[in-house]
Design a protein around this motif. Structure first.
Motif, short mmCIF file in Angstrom:
data_model
loop_
_atom_site.label_atom_id
_atom_site.label_comp_id
_atom_site.label_asym_id
_atom_site.label_seq_id
_atom_site.Cartn_x
_atom_site.Cartn_y
_atom_site.Cartn_z
N ASP A 23 -35.96 -30.61 3.20
CA ASP A 23 -36.69 -29.89 2.16
C ASP A 23 -38.02 -30.56 1.89
N LEU A 24 -38.02 -31.89 1.86
CA LEU A 24 -39.27 -32.62 1.64
C LEU A 24 -40.24 -32.41 2.79
N VAL A 25 -39.73 -32.47 4.02
CA VAL A 25 -40.58 -32.24 5.19
C VAL A 25 -41.18 -30.84 5.14
N ARG A 26 -40.40 -29.87 4.74
CA ARG A 26 -40.90 -28.50 4.63
C ARG A 26 -42.08 -28.42 3.66
N LYS A 27 -41.95 -29.09 2.51
CA LYS A 27 -43.03 -29.07 1.52
C LYS A 27 -44.29 -29.74 2.07
N ARG A 28 -44.13 -30.86 2.74
CA ARG A 28 -45.29 -31.57 3.29
C ARG A 28 -46.02 -30.69 4.32
N ILE A 29 -45.26 -29.99 5.15
CA ILE A 29 -45.86 -29.16 6.19
C ILE A 29 -46.52 -27.92 5.57
N GLN A 30 -45.94 -27.41 4.49
CA GLN A 30 -46.48 -26.19 3.86
C GLN A 30 -47.90 -26.36 3.35
N VAL A 31 -48.29 -27.59 2.97
CA VAL A 31 -49.63 -27.80 2.44
C VAL A 31 -50.59 -28.36 3.49
N GLN A 32 -50.18 -28.34 4.75
CA GLN A 32 -51.09 -28.72 5.83
C GLN A 32 -52.12 -27.61 6.02
N GLY A 33 -53.15 -27.90 6.77
CA GLY A 33 -54.17 -26.89 7.01
C GLY A 33 -55.49 -27.26 6.35
N PRO A 34 -56.43 -26.33 6.29
CA PRO A 34 -57.79 -26.62 5.80
C PRO A 34 -57.86 -26.99 4.32
N THR A 35 -56.83 -26.68 3.52
CA THR A 35 -56.87 -26.99 2.09
C THR A 35 -56.07 -28.24 1.74
N ARG A 36 -55.61 -28.98 2.72
CA ARG A 36 -54.71 -30.11 2.52
C ARG A 36 -55.22 -31.13 1.51
N TYR B 272 -50.01 -34.39 9.33
CA TYR B 272 -48.85 -34.65 10.17
C TYR B 272 -48.98 -33.95 11.51
N ALA B 273 -48.47 -34.62 12.54
CA ALA B 273 -48.44 -34.01 13.87
C ALA B 273 -47.48 -32.83 13.85
N PRO B 274 -47.73 -31.81 14.68
CA PRO B 274 -46.86 -30.63 14.69
C PRO B 274 -45.40 -31.00 15.01
N ARG C 124 -41.48 -35.07 14.44
CA ARG C 124 -42.67 -35.92 14.38
C ARG C 124 -43.07 -36.21 12.95
N THR C 125 -42.94 -35.21 12.09
CA THR C 125 -43.25 -35.41 10.67
C THR C 125 -42.29 -36.41 10.05
N ILE C 126 -41.02 -36.30 10.38
CA ILE C 126 -40.02 -37.24 9.86
C ILE C 126 -40.34 -38.65 10.30
N ARG C 127 -40.70 -38.81 11.58
CA ARG C 127 -41.04 -40.15 12.08
C ARG C 127 -42.26 -40.72 11.38
N GLN C 128 -43.27 -39.89 11.14
CA GLN C 128 -44.46 -40.36 10.45
C GLN C 128 -44.14 -40.82 9.02
N ILE C 129 -43.31 -40.05 8.34
CA ILE C 129 -42.94 -40.40 6.96
C ILE C 129 -42.15 -41.70 6.95
N ARG D 195 -37.00 -44.24 1.86
CA ARG D 195 -37.15 -43.71 0.50
C ARG D 195 -38.15 -42.56 0.47
N GLY D 196 -39.07 -42.55 1.42
CA GLY D 196 -40.07 -41.50 1.45
C GLY D 196 -39.49 -40.12 1.69
N LEU D 197 -38.33 -40.08 2.35
CA LEU D 197 -37.67 -38.80 2.63
C LEU D 197 -36.87 -38.28 1.44
N TYR D 198 -36.76 -39.11 0.41
CA TYR D 198 -35.95 -38.71 -0.75
C TYR D 198 -36.76 -38.69 -2.04
N ARG D 199 -38.08 -38.58 -1.93
CA ARG D 199 -38.89 -38.48 -3.14
C ARG D 199 -38.57 -37.17 -3.86
#
Length: 332
Positions: free
Chosen positions: A245-258, A269-271, A275-280, A287-291
């Motif tokens: 769920d956290l990864v989904r939120k982080r990816i949702q705000v990617q793009g030109p308005t990040r 984050y890389a596509p 990859r996003t999980i590894r970066q986090i 703990r970053g995955l459970y904010r």
């Protein structure tokens, strides 16, 4: 009429199920909206609170610590209405999601009854009850998630806005996302969303169906075990899939308005989900995955309790009302 047919009829018509599901989603969403905003803000906060501030590139981002302090911070800096940011697309999403979810759950259950045949007592299919609930719940969740996903993305982006608004209206947000990111922009993060919702809804309905009847025999709040069963099921399932769920939120705000949301230092984050999980993990640790997990559990319990309690009662009301109307027609 067979026992199975009578049972499905007692569970309401398709229209009654859709209506009850929509009402349940609408009321549930409004009640838990402030906690949802807090959860999203905490999930998008990538800087570690344990690091010295001198080493954190905040770029003007706020620092949130805990549910109550985050609520207070939002009210003080953005007003009370800040707690309901993103509520319009969220309400549309919850109403649609709940209606689709309950409709698909009922339709899948009926299909399983036809495919595997009724059980000996006529109360279900020949599949084990837990397996039937898991399959129906996972199918319902995946269908509802994919169908309503653009609204989920809009909800997240509006909730992530600070006083400097990225989008001034829902219509403008749709136009700008389509112009700048294309149709695919509305589905950023769908993969972890589906990966999350299938086990979540499967577990949720399996636990809910397994605990509702035993709890209904106890004297509990709201007059039945529906709300408590929904609460228990949601807490267990939510904890297991929260990182997705956290990864989904982080990816949702990617793009030109990040870099324009309230957290202006959201990493790029890389596509890909893995990859996003590894970066986090590399940047923030496990703990970053459970904010935001704590507020998510606080949110999940009342949200599911209100949803299931409202759904059961709305459906029973519609069935009873329909029965009264038919009696009047017969009597006339």
């Amino acid at each position: 009429m067979s026992n199975t047919g009578q049972r499905l009829q007692d569970e309401g018509s398709r229209l009654q199920v859709v209506t009850a599901g929509a009402v349940a989603g609408l009321i549930s969403r409004f009640v838990i909206a402030p906690l949802d905003v807090v959860k999203i803000r905490l999930q998008l906060q990538s800087h570690s609170l344990s690091d010295p501030l001198s080493q954190v590139d905040l770029r003007g981002s706020p620092i949130y610590k805990g549910t109550l302090r985050t609520l207070k911070h939002i009210v003080e800096n953005e007003g009370v209405t800040g707690l309901w940011k993103g509520n319009v697309p969220a309400e549309l999403m919850y109403v649609s999601y709940a209606a689709i979810q309950f409709t698909m759950y009922r339709s899948t259950t009926m299909f399983l009854h036809r495919a595997f045949g009724p059980s000996h007592d006529g109360a279900g299919s020949r599949l084990p009850k837990a397996a039937e609930s898991f399959i129906s719940g996972a199918t319902a969740g995946a269908t509802a998630t994919a169908t309503t996903y653009p609204l989920d993305l809009l909800r997240t982006r509006f909730a992530a806005q600070g006083n400097d608004r990225v989008y001034t209206s829902l219509a403008r947000a749709v136009r700008e996302i389509h112009r700048d990111e294309g149709a695919r922009g509305f589905f950023r993060g769908l993969a972890p969303g589906l990966a999350q919702i299938v086990p979540f809804m499967g577990l949720f309905f399996a636990i809910y169906e397994g605990t509702r009847q035993p709890l209904s025999e106890l004297r509990l709040p709201f007059g039945s075990g529906d709300a408590t069963a929904g609460m228990v099921a949601s807490i267990v399932a939510k904890t297991g899939v929260f990182p997705l769920d956290l990864v989904r939120k982080r990816i949702q705000v990617q793009g030109p308005t990040r870099s324009r949301y309230v957290h202006k230092n959201i990493p790029e984050y890389a596509p890909g989900t893995l990859r996003t999980i590894r970066q986090i993990l590399r940047r923030e640790g496990i703990r970053g995955l459970y904010r935001g997990l704590t507020v998510s559990l606080f949110k999940a319990a009342p949200a599911s309790a209100v949803t299931m309690w409202t759904y059961e009662r709305a459906l029973n009301f519609l069935i009873s009302y329909d029965g009264v109307e038919k009696e009047k027609e017969t009597g006339a």
